[in-house]
Design a protein around this motif. Structure first.
Motif, PDB file in Angstrom:
ATOM      1  N   HIS A  77       0.661  -1.273   0.022  1.00  8.97           N
ATOM      2  CA  HIS A  77       0.163  -0.044  -0.146  1.00  8.97           C
ATOM      3  C   HIS A  77       1.010   1.012  -0.076  1.00  8.97           C
ATOM      4  N   TYR A  96      -0.985   9.628   9.817  1.00  7.20           N
ATOM      5  CA  TYR A  96      -1.718   9.218   8.500  1.00  7.20           C
ATOM      6  C   TYR A  96      -2.519   8.002   9.209  1.00  7.20           C
ATOM      7  N   SER A 100      -5.143   4.845   8.346  1.00  7.68           N
ATOM      8  CA  SER A 100      -5.493   4.107   7.310  1.00  7.68           C
ATOM      9  C   SER A 100      -6.987   3.834   6.995  1.00  7.68           C
ATOM     10  N   ARG A 111      -7.652   7.250   5.526  1.00 11.37           N
ATOM     11  CA  ARG A 111      -6.543   7.336   4.422  1.00 11.37           C
ATOM     12  C   ARG A 111      -6.152   8.715   3.856  1.00 11.37           C
ATOM     13  N   THR A 112      -6.112   9.582   5.067  1.00  7.85           N
ATOM     14  CA  THR A 112      -5.540  10.993   5.099  1.00  7.85           C
ATOM     15  C   THR A 112      -4.484  11.363   5.996  1.00  7.85           C
ATOM     16  N   LEU A 125       1.265   5.063   0.779  1.00  9.93           N
ATOM     17  CA  LEU A 125       0.483   6.114   1.340  1.00  9.93           C
ATOM     18  C   LEU A 125       0.552   7.585   0.478  1.00  9.93           C
TER      19      LEU A 125
END
Length: 411
Positions: free
Chosen positions: A145, A195, A197, A200-201, A147
């Motif tokens: 993933h 951050y 998850s 997602r910011t 970021l």
């Protein structure tokens, strides 16, 4: 015969109930439970489920598998323009493998896609290239993933990585970037960017402290019971709990001598913060006890007001090596006790630590003063040990099943 048949029917009826089956399995040790996943898909799903895992881990301590040691050269972190560049033949993410699974990961080619090693939590890797690109990699699903790019630029920073349990077995984590100030005389706060998850910011915030502080750059935090522990300048550690609504950061003085070659943080078997230092003569292991010692709840910044450091072990390297004459004969560097350094703690372990001398890595059992060599696959002689952080990489031993994640039938 009828009584025997009724008895067998009763056992089968009991085992056909998931709740009863899980209650029975909770009494079995890990080495027995893990063998039972081959009985049926239903048993596999029950053992791998979040609810059973959470209940089981409250009763039993399940060990993790050591896959190897990741090497992170600090000379490449925050490299100024025109600074030292990594050679083309040198991998960005070296792994000193200690197992077959570590070998498979090392030679899979995947590590070339992740950048530099930053940290790991519950077997999940955080890698990337400061200050823009970060990846999180799951060794179970083999998914990577990326970021989103951080919103704030920090010239110097330190980080923290927290992986949390999720009821649906999806990857749930936090990545925290903290700014390291150089103006020590003026600052009593820390700027961070977190951050999540789930959202997602990246979220920007400021932590306040009652004292002036500055975090040590390019280091990663040690997370104990949800609280983040960073090394700070002038012999302190900074402690921050992400669940603390007051956004405060506590500062605690480190114990022992400041004449050290290496210092590390870790989590003890009791769930406490432990601190280790080593110098040419030996090493010391300390435990931090607080007002909430023994409780499993998260600690707030106010918890550490009456904390106390307790010296648990103090070892002399020369004396310890003399108690292990076979290793001294096999490895010539062992006779040079001044080259021995503390490397890292083992996860949730108060009895053993990793040490190194030359390019050899050992496990030192503190109580018995016994030392065992850790064999690894890699060119240890090519590592700039004085400028590198060598971190053990553990993967949880708990079995995994896609049945739990996909919600498939277990009949």
């Amino acid at each position: 015969m009828k009584r025997e048949k009724r008895s067998n029917d009763s056992v089968l009826d009991a085992l056909s109930c998931d709740d009863i089956l899980c209650d029975i399995l909770l009494w079995l040790p890990p080495e027995s439970v893990f063998k039972l996943i081959i009985v049926s898909k239903r048993w596999l799903s029950c053992i791998c489920s979040y609810a059973f895992r959470r209940s089981y881990l409250k009763r039993w301590k399940v060990s993790s598998h050591l896959l190897g040691f990741f090497v992170c050269n600090s000379l490449y972190l925050g490299r100024p323009r025109g600074g030292l560049r990594r050679g083309k033949s040198e991998p960005a993410l070296p792994l000193l493998s200690t197992s077959k699974e570590g070998d498979d990961l090392k030679y899979s080619g995947l590590l070339k896609q992740l950048g530099y090693f930053i940290d790991s939590s519950n077997g999940i890797l955080l890698c990337g290239r400061h200050p823009k690109t970060y990846y999180v990699w799951d060794p179970i699903t083999k998914q990577k993933h990326q970021l989103p790019r951080p919103r704030v630029y920090f010239e110097e920073l330190c980080m923290a990585f927290i992986v949390e349990d999720s009821p649906d077995d999806t990857m749930c984590y936090k990545v925290i970037r903290a700014k390291c100030e150089t103006r020590l005389d003026e600052v009593n706060n820390v700027t961070i960017e977190t951050y999540y998850s789930k959202t997602r910011t990246w979220c920007y915030s400021t932590l306040t402290c009652t004292s002036i502080l500055s975090l040590c750059p390019w280091l990663v935090a040690t997370v104990v019971r949800g609280a983040i522990h960073w090394f700070a300048v002038k012999g302190n550690i900074a402690i921050y709990n992400p669940e603390d609504e007051d956004r405060r950061i506590a500062l605690i003085k480190l114990p022992g001598s400041f004449d050290f070659d290496e210092r590390v943080l870790g989590e003890s078997s009791e769930g406490l913060l432990q601190y280790g230092i080593s110098c040419k003569s030996g090493m010391e292991i300390w435990i931090l006890k607080t007002e909430q010692d023994g409780e499993t709840s998260n600690c707030s910044s106010n918890t550490y007001g009456n904390s106390i450091w307790i010296l648990r072990y103090k070892l002399n390297f020369k004396t310890t090596w003399k108690k292990n004459p076979k290793l001294m004969t096999t490895f010539s560097t062992c006779s040079k006790s001044k080259e021995t350094q503390l490397l890292s703690f083992l996860p949730q372990n108060s009895e053993s630590v990793y040490i190194r001398t030359g390019d050899n890595i050992f496990v030192c059992h503190l109580e018995a003063k016994e030392i065992e060599v850790v064999h690894y696959d890699g060119r240890g002689s090519s590592i700039l040990w004085d400028f590198s952080r060598v971190a053990p990489y553990f993967k949880p031993a708990w079995p995994y099943s896609s049945l739990c994640q996909d919600g498939q039938s277990t009949t």
